[in-house]
Design an enzyme around this catalytic site. Structure first.
Site, short mmCIF file in Angstrom:
data_model
loop_
_atom_site.label_atom_id
_atom_site.label_comp_id
_atom_site.label_asym_id
_atom_site.label_seq_id
_atom_site.Cartn_x
_atom_site.Cartn_y
_atom_site.Cartn_z
N CYS A 60 35.78 13.32 41.93
CA CYS A 60 34.54 12.59 42.17
C CYS A 60 33.83 13.13 43.41
O CYS A 60 32.61 13.30 43.43
CB CYS A 60 34.80 11.10 42.34
SG CYS A 60 35.58 10.35 40.88
N ASP A 61 34.60 13.42 44.44
CA ASP A 61 34.09 14.03 45.67
C ASP A 61 33.44 15.37 45.33
O ASP A 61 32.29 15.64 45.70
CB ASP A 61 35.26 14.21 46.65
CG ASP A 61 34.90 14.94 47.91
OD1 ASP A 61 34.63 16.17 47.84
OD2 ASP A 61 34.92 14.31 48.99
#
Length: 165
Positions: A60-61
C-alpha cells in the site's frame, strides 16, 4: 463480483462492481482534516482512484508513493482510499512527503467501498483496486487486484489516464 483473495483466502466483496463505461458512482469519504470528500469535489478533472487495504503496509505504501510520483507528471487528480483513520493517514503522508495524492478515509460509512464493490465483508477493509475516471465522470479503466497483497498494474492505469478525456 470480482474474485478476490486476501493472503490466499477467498473474501466476499460487498457493494456494486464497477465496469469500464459506467458512470462513476458518487461517494463520501473523509479528508485528514475530517472534511467530506466526494467525487463531485474533483468534477471536470481526470482522476485515478487508488484503493488500498491499509496505508501502513508495504504494498500500500509503494502503491501510494508510485501514484504520488506519477501524478507530478500528469494533469490528474489522484485519490488514495483506505479504511485507515484520517489521523493515521495524515501522519503517514507527513512522514512520507506525499504531496500529489489526496489520501482519504472510508472508515466512517464505507460509502466508497460499497459504491465501488471493494468492501471486504470479512475484514472491513477495502480490496486493492485502481479506477480511472475521465473528466466526464465515465469510468475508463478498472482493476480489481485478484490477490489483495499484490501490486496493481501501474503501467496500465497510467496509460488509461493519459488516454482519458
Amino acid at each position: 463480483m470480482a474474485n478476490i483473495t486476501f493472503k490466499g483466502n477467498q473474501v466476499t466483496l460487498l457493494g456494486t462492481e464497477v465496469k469500464v463505461g459506467d458512470q462513476a458512482p458518487n461517494f463520501s469519504v473523509l479528508a485528514n482534516d475530517l472534511s467530506e470528500v466526494t467525487l463531485d469535489n474533483s468534477k471536470g478533472q481526470k482522476r485515478i482512484i487508488s484503493v488500498v487495504p491499509s496505508i501502513d503496509t508495504g504494498v500500500c505504501d509503494a502503491q501510494t508513493r508510485r501514484f504520488n510520483e506519477e501524478a507530478s507528471n500528469l494533469n490528474v487528480k489522484v485519490l488514495t482510499v483506505s479504511m485507515d483513520l484520517p489521523f493515521a493517514q495524515k501522519r503517514w503522508c507527513g512522514a512520507n512527503g506525499i504531496e500529489n495524492v489526496e489520501v482519504v478515509s472510508d472508515h466512517r460509512d464505507a460509502s466508497f467501498g460499497e459504491a465501488y464493490g471493494v468492501l471486504i465483508k470479512e475484514l472491513r477493509l477495502l480490496a486493492r483496486a485502481v479506477f480511472v475516471i475521465d473528466s466526464n465522470d465515465k469510468v475508463t479503466y478498472v482493476e480489481y487486484v485478484s490477490e489483495a497483497t499484490n501490486h496493481p498494474n501501474y503501467e496500465a492505469a497510467i496509460e488509461a489516464i493519459k488516454a482519458a478525456e
